[in-house]
Write a protein that holds these residues in place. Structure first.
Motif, PDB file in Angstrom:
ATOM      1  N   LYS A  93       0.843  -1.192   0.000  1.00  0.00           N
ATOM      2  CA  LYS A  93       0.000   0.000   0.000  1.00  0.00           C
ATOM      3  C   LYS A  93       0.876   1.240   0.000  1.00  0.00           C
ATOM      4  N   CYS A  94       0.482   2.223  -0.796  1.00  0.00           N
ATOM      5  CA  CYS A  94       1.155   3.507  -0.826  1.00  0.00           C
ATOM      6  C   CYS A  94       0.108   4.590  -0.562  1.00  0.00           C
ATOM      7  N   PHE A  95       0.577   5.747  -0.131  1.00  0.00           N
ATOM      8  CA  PHE A  95      -0.338   6.777   0.354  1.00  0.00           C
ATOM      9  C   PHE A  95       0.016   8.131  -0.238  1.00  0.00           C
ATOM     10  N   ARG A  96      -0.971   8.831  -0.736  1.00  0.00           N
ATOM     11  CA  ARG A  96      -0.740  10.198  -1.219  1.00  0.00           C
ATOM     12  C   ARG A  96      -1.876  11.093  -0.792  1.00  0.00           C
ATOM     13  N   ASP A  97      -1.529  12.165  -0.109  1.00  0.00           N
ATOM     14  CA  ASP A  97      -2.545  13.111   0.346  1.00  0.00           C
ATOM     15  C   ASP A  97      -2.743  14.166  -0.735  1.00  0.00           C
ATOM     16  N   GLU A  98      -3.397  13.765  -1.808  1.00  0.00           N
ATOM     17  CA  GLU A  98      -3.661  14.679  -2.906  1.00  0.00           C
ATOM     18  C   GLU A  98      -5.141  15.010  -2.935  1.00  0.00           C
ATOM     19  N   ASP A  99      -5.472  16.140  -3.542  1.00  0.00           N
ATOM     20  CA  ASP A  99      -6.870  16.403  -3.836  1.00  0.00           C
ATOM     21  C   ASP A  99      -7.271  15.361  -4.857  1.00  0.00           C
ATOM     22  N   LEU A 100      -8.322  14.641  -4.549  1.00  0.00           N
ATOM     23  CA  LEU A 100      -8.592  13.448  -5.329  1.00  0.00           C
ATOM     24  C   LEU A 100      -9.300  13.769  -6.622  1.00  0.00           C
ATOM     25  N   ARG A 101      -8.698  13.295  -7.707  1.00  0.00           N
ATOM     26  CA  ARG A 101      -9.413  13.318  -8.963  1.00  0.00           C
ATOM     27  C   ARG A 101     -10.276  12.065  -9.006  1.00  0.00           C
ATOM     28  N   ALA A 102     -11.176  12.041  -9.955  1.00  0.00           N
ATOM     29  CA  ALA A 102     -12.016  10.861 -10.102  1.00  0.00           C
ATOM     30  C   ALA A 102     -11.113   9.645 -10.244  1.00  0.00           C
ATOM     31  N   ASP A 103     -11.526   8.550  -9.612  1.00  0.00           N
ATOM     32  CA  ASP A 103     -10.831   7.284  -9.758  1.00  0.00           C
ATOM     33  C   ASP A 103      -9.394   7.310  -9.217  1.00  0.00           C
ATOM     34  N   ARG A 104      -9.135   8.184  -8.253  1.00  0.00           N
ATOM     35  CA  ARG A 104      -7.875   8.155  -7.518  1.00  0.00           C
ATOM     36  C   ARG A 104      -8.208   7.881  -6.067  1.00  0.00           C
ATOM     37  N   GLN A 105      -7.341   7.195  -5.380  1.00  0.00           N
ATOM     38  CA  GLN A 105      -7.574   6.869  -3.992  1.00  0.00           C
ATOM     39  C   GLN A 105      -6.400   7.356  -3.158  1.00  0.00           C
ATOM     40  N   PRO A 106      -6.664   7.801  -1.914  1.00  0.00           N
ATOM     41  CA  PRO A 106      -5.543   8.238  -1.062  1.00  0.00           C
ATOM     42  C   PRO A 106      -4.623   7.081  -0.693  1.00  0.00           C
ATOM     43  N   GLU A 107      -5.163   5.865  -0.671  1.00  0.00           N
ATOM     44  CA  GLU A 107      -4.294   4.702  -0.493  1.00  0.00           C
ATOM     45  C   GLU A 107      -4.490   3.778  -1.679  1.00  0.00           C
ATOM     46  N   PHE A 108      -3.405   3.278  -2.199  1.00  0.00           N
ATOM     47  CA  PHE A 108      -3.473   2.449  -3.398  1.00  0.00           C
ATOM     48  C   PHE A 108      -2.366   1.406  -3.316  1.00  0.00           C
ATOM     49  N   THR A 109      -2.457   0.408  -4.183  1.00  0.00           N
ATOM     50  CA  THR A 109      -1.535  -0.721  -4.070  1.00  0.00           C
ATOM     51  C   THR A 109      -0.595  -0.771  -5.268  1.00  0.00           C
ATOM     52  N   GLN A 110       0.664  -1.017  -4.987  1.00  0.00           N
ATOM     53  CA  GLN A 110       1.672  -1.132  -6.026  1.00  0.00           C
ATOM     54  C   GLN A 110       2.299  -2.520  -6.018  1.00  0.00           C
ATOM     55  N   ILE A 111       2.625  -3.004  -7.212  1.00  0.00           N
ATOM     56  CA  ILE A 111       3.594  -4.105  -7.306  1.00  0.00           C
ATOM     57  C   ILE A 111       4.938  -3.411  -7.431  1.00  0.00           C
ATOM     58  N   ASP A 112       5.698  -3.465  -6.360  1.00  0.00           N
ATOM     59  CA  ASP A 112       6.915  -2.682  -6.271  1.00  0.00           C
ATOM     60  C   ASP A 112       8.112  -3.621  -6.413  1.00  0.00           C
ATOM     61  N   CYS A 113       9.019  -3.309  -7.310  1.00  0.00           N
ATOM     62  CA  CYS A 113      10.110  -4.232  -7.616  1.00  0.00           C
ATOM     63  C   CYS A 113      11.437  -3.504  -7.749  1.00  0.00           C
TER      64      CYS A 113
END
Lengths: 585, 585
Positions: free
Chosen positions: A217-237
């Motif tokens: 899970k990653c977190f960004r405190d942005e003003d949310l555009r449609a279809d953006r979430q403050p927490e989201f999941t990455q495949i991080d490599c």
């Protein structure tokens, strides 16, 4: 044991056996002397039957009182159905109910638990636990779980090790705003939630882990555009001892594996195009290449022919819309209005119909004769029956506008086929973007991205011309992943941070640990991060991510189901040494 | 391509081939005319060789200047070693270096990168990225990754779906303190980081997901005891339409599968003992049953025999220490001192040597004759050569003290064998604990745990006698998991919260969404959560979790490597409408 079988398990081979089932009464059909109940669980639906002839009258009466979504447990005998339903796994059988127990009553749900529900978005979010009972949402979550496991097993086979990096870290200016977490034990100090585990995965490479991944899970405190979430999941490599092409090969293999496992598709080697070409050909750096309508620059052949609208412009650029010569004037005008809307902001469109009979009809017939229009058609590779649409203006804006038009037309013409998958790599991104107003340099990817080795010397003298060792993985018009080879020595990293406007002290305070680490034997390394929420949606042929997230937040960052965020006790704030600032008068 | 092979790959079958390798110069041995370098990566060590006879003199000289932990890339020829090392996978070969490139220099590391390092805990944590290069830490992280994948694949096969629950949730009083996250978009309001996804997994059951799991980070803002972390990982699971025994069977199968896959062990069916029996027999509810020394209550045979130390006490209880009759008086006195330390707090120990010749010698010979002592020995099942140790006092305290002694003795006698695994279930926990001072009831497990159905009616009248449908999975003296059948109807949940002291308004504000959800057809459900950090450590035969966490925090909750938490900009606080309270004078 509440059940001997799931509701999707019973087939003709079970006829004659006694079974126990449990689930939700999805639907009842009461014909008076006979009653059917569709019993539902995650695995399917089994038809239950009770009738006056074969059932205990008390049980039949009780069954008739069962409302929608009541949780029941039954035992009964599997019978062959008279009217079989070949569309259901359990369509050959029904279960004659012998005993029935109501496990939990249900109020009438606020919307129907059906594929096409009557519930609006807000209601469904408030009662998300009921929304999840609906097959489309449930299947989305099951699909996500399946993809996650495929990813993990693929990467594990490729020697990647999943390492959990911490969530309570330090605030770093990686682009967006951090969520912060006040520390009670360290008064006046804060953790930050990670925007990505970037520095940690680089440290893991320095630690010799060689190949790391994490679904995180990653977190960004942005003003949310449609279809953006403050927490989201990455495949991080992240990988050590690799060049850009090694990483691209590895993740091309991953995506190909997923397409094969999920859709039985074996994609061809992914096209690789440069950032510059993507911008020139598609007007953006995440092109949807499932369809054509590529850009053709017409400056050479359309300027200085007496049509002043074109002459003064930096760029004249057109696309050929397949089969659209037959459009009425009204239809074309509607698209002209569409591009003039403030969201697109174009001045208008020049159009040329390449009629089936070989003639041309255009909005600029006064300025261009048939030969001239034929040369446009040739340049745009327009066929008989196509419609050429041309825009002119500032290069960058015009490309963005024409790109928007291209995507909208493709949508309209149903060229964006959800079951077709066209992955590609976009490479050779500039290392920096320059802020036109302030003249400041920003990292196009992030401050840890390495320049091409042959551009290292231009870093100081001509930074905006420096090309990064960065690459994006694009699928069906979406950037599903991006990565880079990282800087792995202290001097280059210091130089990079300095170009980005960090003072020496700031650089040291924020990234000192990483730059120190570079001096203890950092291997060459690079990596990639894939947006998992979006990847899953696209692989499932969908564009919106919300149904692939069990408990999403709305555009104000609220979870309307649990009603969070919420005020906390003054006592709790006291412990954290915090005061909420009184509102300004 | 930096390398054709890993450093653990080359064997006799590669002799004669040209290879490229990259890694860290772990060790060099310089004999003047010949130089060996141990090249290390995650996969192993390969011996490089250069000598005056066969190597380019410049390269040999350059190689001699390479310091420890320098990152190098070489190409060379695989040769058969003269002196083979059968303890290394690559022990049959060495690589004669043809070309060599230094990829990155390294400062001398602050501690040696060896299995037994000279670095202290603090230094290792500050340079965790170097610590991770050490094989024991690296192997711990690899082991963790392997176990995670085994767990996921096992659960997926059992129809569990991994669902990611949100990290930004609402503060709930689940026992410990929450970490909170101020919301910028919702002024004066806070998210909380989950102590566990408890309510969400219950909502997933109400949503019909049937079987859920997640490897998930959880957060607790507690004053840290040794070997506790503010963020930790759980294997979190929930199942619908199950009774307690279904869940126990499922996770017994999981742990058995792990023991089989990892150690080739097929454990017998796990013993199931009640909380009450665990306390009486082992003095605690997470007994280590790899060894005996079970408690024997001696009130009947040791009280009212003229030894007043025993007579007035609630409990007289002993254990038989195997083979310890041979201990000297000094040894026994040391243990008496040990139990008298404030950390244990016992008054002392009565001891009885069951000598090999059948005679007895005790600290209470004045009060108890050989026949009396023989009856103790018989009750304690002491054999010839054993030492009986007896404590007396308040039942609860004495059991805790004797339990501490039992564990310390087992440690001393090396009865806690790291490669022996003795799992068991502890069941029938009380639903409530009563605070002796305030008389308040606390949930022993959590407020969502269901009482045994037959105890439901005692909930109001005699709450402390109510037994919960709760169970702990215990392995080698550690609680590795705990779970329960949950309440799934509104009335019981309301009653439960009311008994725990929640006002109706508080209950509604905090758990209204869950209690609402119960009214829309909640299935019977239950679950379990396993502490993943500890499970992994124990499965690897270790007791401390720190090496199984890539970037742990210290006992003040600090990450000393990145120096977090840290102050944040006033600007950032302004955006969050927060002020740090000035320190009191």
């Amino acid at each position: 044991m509440y059940r001997s079988h799931h509701c999707g398990a019973l087939t003709a081979t079970n006829i004659g056996t006694e079974v126990q089932l449990a689930g939700w009464a999805a639907k009842t059909r009461d014909k008076g002397f006979v009653l059917w109940i569709d019993l539902r669980d995650r695995y399917g639906i089994t038809q239950l039957v009770l009738d006056e002839e074969r059932s205990n009258p008390e049980i039949l009466e009780a069954a008739k009182r069962i409302g929608r979504e009541t949780v029941i447990q039954v035992s009964g005998t599997v019978l062959e159905r008279e009217a079989k339903n070949p569309n259901m796994a359990t369509g050959d059988i029904e279960v004659l109910v012998i005993s029935l127990e109501v496990l939990n009553e249900a109020q009438t749900p606020p919307f129907t638990i059906e594929d096409d529900t009557d519930g609006g978005e807000d209601l469904r979010m408030k009662y998300r636990y009921l929304d999840i009972r609906r097959t489309p949402v449930q299947q989305s979550l099951l699909f996500r779980s399946k993809v996650a496991l495929l990813v993990r097993n693929f990467l594990a086979k490729e020697d990647f090790v999943e390492v959990e990096t911490p969530y309570l870290i330090k605030s770093t200016p990686e682009g967006a705003r951090d969520f912060v977490v006040p520390s009670r034990m360290n008064e006046g100090q804060f953790y930050a939630l990670p925007q990505s585990p970037q520095t940690f995965k680089q440290l893991l490479m320095i630690g010799g882990m060689d190949r790391y991944f994490q679904l995180v899970k990653c977190f960004r405190d942005e003003d949310l555009r449609a279809d953006r979430q403050p927490e989201f999941t990455q495949i991080d490599c992240e990988l050590s001892f690799v060049h850009q092409n090694d990483i691209m090969a590895c993740f091309e293999a991953l995506l190909s594996y997923l397409l094969k496992e999920i859709h039985g598709i074996s994609p061809k080697p992914f096209p690789i195009i440069s950032y510059e070409d993507a911008i020139k050909t598609y007007g953006n750096d995440k092109p949807d290449i499932r369809f054509g309508m590529t850009f053709t620059e017409l400056n050479e052949i359309a300027q200085n022919r007496g049509f002043q609208v074109f002459d003064a412009q930096e760029l004249v650029v057109g696309i050929a819309v397949p089969g659209a010569a037959a459009w009425s004037r009204k239809q074309i005008d509607a698209w002209i209005d569409w591009v003039k809307r403030p969201q697109v902001g174009a001045n208008g469109l020049v159009w040329v119909k390449c009629n089936e009979d070989g003639s041309y009809k255009s909005s600029v017939d006064k300025f261009f004769d048939a030969d001239a229009l034929a040369s446009w058609a040739k340049a745009c590779e327009a066929k008989l029956g196509d419609l050429i649409l041309v825009m002119a203006g500032n290069a960058s804006q015009t490309r963005t506008q024409l790109s928007a038009l291209r995507m909208a037309l493709a949508e309209e013409l149903e060229l964006r086929k959800p079951n077709e998958f066209a992955p590609l790599w976009v490479v050779d991104f500039p290392l920096f973007e320059k802020d036109d107003e302030t003249g400041e340099l920003h990292a196009m990817h992030h401050p840890f991205t390495a320049p091409k080795p042959e551009h290292l010397e231009k870093l100081q003298s001509d930074p905006t011309s420096v090309v990064a060792q960065a690459y994006d993985l694009v699928l069906n018009g979406n950037e599903i992943g991006g990565g880079s080879i990282r800087i792995h020595n202290r001097e280059t990293q210091e130089k990079m941070l300095s170009l980005l406007g960090f003072s020496e002290a700031d650089a040291k305070a924020q990234f000192g640990f990483l730059m120190d680490a570079f001096t203890y034997g950092a291997p060459p390394h690079g990596g990639i991060a894939l947006g998992f929420d979006r990847l899953v949606a696209i692989l499932d042929g969908k564009e919106t991510i919300r149904d692939y997230i069990a408990f999403p937040k709305n555009n104000s960052g609220r979870d309307v189901m649990i009603d969070a965020p919420a005020p906390v006790d003054t006592e709790q704030l006291d412990e954290l040494s915090l005061i909420i600032k009184p509102k300004a008068e």
